[in-house]
Design a protein around this motif. Sequence first.
Motif, mmCIF file in Angstrom:
data_model
loop_
_atom_site.group_PDB
_atom_site.id
_atom_site.type_symbol
_atom_site.label_atom_id
_atom_site.label_comp_id
_atom_site.label_asym_id
_atom_site.label_seq_id
_atom_site.Cartn_x
_atom_site.Cartn_y
_atom_site.Cartn_z
ATOM 1 N N ALA A 174 0.859 -1.265 -0.149
ATOM 2 C CA ALA A 174 -0.085 -0.168 0.006
ATOM 3 C C ALA A 174 0.746 1.238 -0.085
ATOM 4 C CB ALA A 174 -0.911 -0.032 1.094
ATOM 5 N N HIS A 175 1.778 1.368 -0.835
ATOM 6 C CA HIS A 175 2.648 2.665 -0.978
ATOM 7 C C HIS A 175 3.087 2.661 -2.476
ATOM 8 C CE1 HIS A 175 5.942 5.616 -0.595
ATOM 9 N NE2 HIS A 175 5.265 5.742 0.591
ATOM 10 N N PRO A 176 3.321 3.705 -2.981
ATOM 11 C CA PRO A 176 3.523 3.794 -4.591
ATOM 12 C C PRO A 176 5.011 3.104 -4.596
ATOM 13 C CG PRO A 176 2.445 5.898 -3.872
ATOM 14 C CD PRO A 176 2.509 5.042 -2.493
ATOM 15 N N ALA A 177 5.685 3.586 -3.839
ATOM 16 C CA ALA A 177 7.146 3.061 -4.155
ATOM 17 C C ALA A 177 7.320 1.631 -3.824
ATOM 18 C CB ALA A 177 8.065 3.642 -3.107
ATOM 19 N N ARG A 178 6.449 1.074 -2.944
ATOM 20 C CA ARG A 178 6.651 -0.466 -2.930
ATOM 21 C C ARG A 178 5.688 -1.140 -4.040
ATOM 22 N NH1 ARG A 178 4.483 -0.139 3.191
ATOM 23 N NH2 ARG A 178 6.480 1.211 3.885
ATOM 24 N N SER A 179 4.769 -0.605 -4.409
ATOM 25 C CA SER A 179 4.258 -1.175 -5.595
ATOM 26 C C SER A 179 5.116 -0.921 -6.987
ATOM 27 C CB SER A 179 2.904 -0.199 -6.090
ATOM 28 O OG SER A 179 2.273 -0.710 -6.971
ATOM 29 N N ALA A 180 5.973 0.166 -7.023
ATOM 30 C CA ALA A 180 6.599 0.262 -8.100
ATOM 31 C C ALA A 180 7.862 -0.773 -7.891
ATOM 32 C CB ALA A 180 7.348 1.626 -8.147
ATOM 33 N N ILE A 181 8.298 -1.179 -6.824
ATOM 34 C CA ILE A 181 9.295 -2.222 -6.911
ATOM 35 C C ILE A 181 8.892 -3.531 -7.313
ATOM 36 C CG2 ILE A 181 10.729 -3.515 -4.977
ATOM 37 C CD1 ILE A 181 11.214 -0.991 -3.400
ATOM 38 N N GLU A 206 8.739 -7.227 -13.807
ATOM 39 C CA GLU A 206 8.859 -7.076 -15.442
ATOM 40 C C GLU A 206 10.350 -7.706 -15.626
ATOM 41 O OE1 GLU A 206 8.483 -3.771 -18.612
ATOM 42 O OE2 GLU A 206 7.767 -3.279 -16.625
ATOM 43 N N HIS A 207 11.242 -7.321 -14.683
ATOM 44 C CA HIS A 207 12.496 -7.249 -15.023
ATOM 45 C C HIS A 207 13.257 -8.481 -14.389
ATOM 46 C CE1 HIS A 207 12.313 -3.713 -17.253
ATOM 47 N NE2 HIS A 207 11.930 -3.196 -16.233
ATOM 48 N N GLY A 208 12.874 -9.246 -13.280
ATOM 49 C CA GLY A 208 13.346 -10.245 -12.511
ATOM 50 C C GLY A 208 14.465 -9.740 -11.468
ATOM 51 N N SER A 209 15.255 -10.297 -10.904
ATOM 52 C CA SER A 209 16.124 -9.936 -9.950
ATOM 53 C C SER A 209 16.817 -8.839 -10.163
ATOM 54 C CB SER A 209 17.191 -11.209 -9.760
ATOM 55 O OG SER A 209 18.006 -10.996 -8.449
ATOM 56 N N GLN A 210 17.079 -8.026 -9.456
ATOM 57 C CA GLN A 210 17.837 -6.637 -9.506
ATOM 58 C C GLN A 210 18.481 -6.200 -8.390
ATOM 59 O OE1 GLN A 210 16.821 -4.100 -12.529
ATOM 60 N NE2 GLN A 210 16.604 -6.291 -13.067
ATOM 61 N N PRO A 211 19.502 -5.421 -8.382
ATOM 62 C CA PRO A 211 20.268 -5.061 -7.400
ATOM 63 C C PRO A 211 19.607 -3.807 -6.653
ATOM 64 C CG PRO A 211 21.162 -4.226 -9.389
ATOM 65 C CD PRO A 211 20.189 -5.009 -9.971
ATOM 66 N N GLY A 212 19.950 -3.512 -5.604
ATOM 67 C CA GLY A 212 19.157 -2.444 -4.704
ATOM 68 C C GLY A 212 19.074 -1.178 -5.492
ATOM 69 N N ALA A 213 20.329 -0.725 -6.034
ATOM 70 C CA ALA A 213 20.267 0.577 -6.798
ATOM 71 C C ALA A 213 19.086 0.844 -7.784
ATOM 72 C CB ALA A 213 21.784 0.629 -7.356
ATOM 73 N N ALA A 214 19.281 -0.364 -8.595
ATOM 74 C CA ALA A 214 18.204 -0.447 -9.833
ATOM 75 C C ALA A 214 16.676 -0.143 -9.246
ATOM 76 C CB ALA A 214 18.153 -1.769 -10.666
ATOM 77 N N LEU A 215 16.396 -0.804 -8.151
ATOM 78 C CA LEU A 215 14.869 -0.784 -7.699
ATOM 79 C C LEU A 215 14.921 0.599 -6.911
ATOM 80 C CD1 LEU A 215 14.758 -4.256 -5.874
ATOM 81 C CD2 LEU A 215 13.543 -3.490 -8.211
ATOM 82 N N GLN A 216 15.889 0.949 -6.315
ATOM 83 C CA GLN A 216 15.752 2.515 -5.476
ATOM 84 C C GLN A 216 15.486 3.571 -6.711
ATOM 85 O OE1 GLN A 216 19.051 3.664 -3.400
ATOM 86 N NE2 GLN A 216 18.647 5.862 -3.534
ATOM 87 N N ALA A 231 13.947 2.676 -9.813
ATOM 88 C CA ALA A 231 12.709 2.520 -10.520
ATOM 89 C C ALA A 231 11.539 2.939 -9.366
ATOM 90 C CB ALA A 231 12.546 0.949 -10.457
ATOM 91 N N ALA A 232 11.700 3.097 -7.917
ATOM 92 C CA ALA A 232 10.870 3.475 -7.127
ATOM 93 C C ALA A 232 10.778 5.031 -7.133
ATOM 94 C CB ALA A 232 11.048 2.762 -5.788
ATOM 95 N N GLY A 242 18.272 5.280 2.501
ATOM 96 C CA GLY A 242 17.565 4.892 3.619
ATOM 97 C C GLY A 242 15.893 4.812 3.428
ATOM 98 N N GLN A 243 15.589 5.496 2.342
ATOM 99 C CA GLN A 243 13.961 5.460 1.952
ATOM 100 C C GLN A 243 13.914 4.327 1.423
ATOM 101 O OE1 GLN A 243 13.685 8.713 -0.425
ATOM 102 N NE2 GLN A 243 12.483 9.944 0.905
#
Length: 155
Positions: free
Chosen positions: A75-82, A88-98, A100-101, A107-108
């Motif tokens: 229930a948060h736009p950033a989490r939904s984006a992650i 869509e893209h499979g396994s991703q490093p944290g930087a790519a997910l940060q 994308a979100a 920290g966020q």
Amino acid sequence: MSAELSERVAELERRVAALEHRDEPEPPPEDDGGLITYAGRLTRPGELQWQVALPSSRVLALADQPRIEVLSALAHPARSAIVRHLAEHGSQPGAALQEAAELGSAGQFYHHLKALTGAGIVEQDKRGSYRLNPRAAIPALVLLAAAADIAGQLR
């Protein structure tokens, strides 16, 4: 082989098949109050198939807290984006997910990632990247689709 041992072996075989996502759908359980079903298939980034059919009385009798944690995690736009990015893209490093979100700080990002991992939706793989938990991928996308339906986005 004893009946108990045969039953335990059969249960283990069902679990392994479910983990391998090769299991045949079980016939829906009988219930006079109704039936809740959902199913899905993802072909990328990997092949996943899922089908669930439960008596509505069983769904309604479940404890609320575990499912509320899952709903809250989504229930948060950033989490939904992650979740959408991983689907869509499979396994991703944290930087790519940060990225994308669209989160400005690590920290966020880790705050939101903690909610998703705590709910069992996202997990860290052996390479240190993140992926959707295979058991949660289709159910999480079903939740997003159901929310879109309730919001009138699918009409």
